[in-house]
Design a protein around this motif. Structure first.
Motif, PDB file in Angstrom:
ATOM      1  N   ILE A 286     -11.819   8.915 -15.943  1.00 48.15           N
ATOM      2  CA  ILE A 286     -12.439   8.329 -14.751  1.00 48.15           C
ATOM      3  C   ILE A 286     -13.578   9.232 -14.308  1.00 48.15           C
TER       4      ILE A 286
ATOM      5  N   ARG B  24     -16.761   7.262  -9.541  1.00 47.54           N
ATOM      6  CA  ARG B  24     -15.734   6.279  -9.206  1.00 47.54           C
ATOM      7  C   ARG B  24     -14.609   6.914  -8.395  1.00 47.54           C
TER       8      ARG B  24
ATOM      9  N   TYR C  94     -13.414   5.890  -4.556  1.00 45.27           N
ATOM     10  CA  TYR C  94     -12.025   5.528  -4.267  1.00 45.27           C
ATOM     11  C   TYR C  94     -11.473   6.391  -3.139  1.00 45.27           C
TER      12      TYR C  94
ATOM     13  N   TRP D 160      -7.977   1.571 -13.844  1.00 43.09           N
ATOM     14  CA  TRP D 160      -8.050   2.804 -14.639  1.00 43.09           C
ATOM     15  C   TRP D 160      -6.843   2.979 -15.551  1.00 43.09           C
TER      16      TRP D 160
END
Length: 210
Positions: free
Chosen positions: A150, A154, A158, A180
């Motif tokens: 990841i 991102r 989040y 993910w």
């Protein structure tokens, strides 16, 4: 437990000692009527989740769930509530022997998620049921979850959403973090916070029709 010892009349409801809306949703999914039995202002519920140095994730999740159940049983008695089964659960994310609890802040959430990126971890969820006759029933589910790699961008987005706060391991499988996850071996409901297979087994033993 023998068939003769199962109550002839199923319990009308149970007390759920959890603030998690996901656990309420999962109980509703299997048709179990429940009422919340939440800590009062005089209780330090978060203190029950403190990790003891050197404690393994397996020992931790069993200990914390048992402690939550005992606290809830005392709470029911102190409030003079009608007798009914009390259900507690605790979910722990473990990366190797490291316990990843609820992050204290955004920086810790970012660190936890970065450590999970591209790796497999365990999600342990223990369930405990205290019955009016004094019996204590328990079970644990262990699932394996593997995250893809990841990117930091991102992860930052989040974390900025606020979703990781209050979640073991800093993520919720029913959130955008699901995108993910490369592979799961185990129980989706267990990863959400209440393994329905094990929970249903305990409830049947207590006399519920599930």
């Amino acid at each position: 437990m023998t068939a003769a010892s199962v109550p002839s009349v199923p319990p009308a409801f149970l007390y759920l000692a959890s603030q998690s809306p996901r656990r309420r949703q999962l109980l509703e999914q299997i048709g179990i009527r429940h009422e919340l039995l939440l800590p009062g202002d005089d209780e330090d519920a978060e203190a029950l989740e403190a990790v003891i140095d050197g404690e393994s994730p397996d020992d931790y999740v069993h200990r914390v769930t048992a402690a939550k159940l005992q606290a809830a049983l005392r709470r029911r008695e102190a409030r003079g509530l009608p007798p009914a089964p009390v259900l507690c659960s605790d979910t722990t994310v473990a990366l190797g022997d490291r316990i990843l609890g609820k992050p204290d802040d955004a920086a810790q959430a970012m660190e936890m998620l970065s450590s999970l990126s591209g790796r497999e971890h365990r999600v342990l969820t223990a369930v405990a049921l205290g019955l009016p006759d004094g019996r204590l029933l328990s079970a644990v589910n262990v699932s394996l979850v593997r995250f893809a790699e990841i990117g930091d961008q991102r992860l930052r987005a989040y974390v900025a959403s606020g979703e990781p706060m209050g979640k073991a391991g800093a993520y919720a499988i029913q959130s955008q973090a699901a995108a993910w996850i490369e592979h799961i071996a185990g129980s989706y409901s267990g990863i959400m916070g209440l393994p329905l297979f094990e929970t249903a087994q305990l409830l049947r033993e207590a006399g519920f029709v599930v």
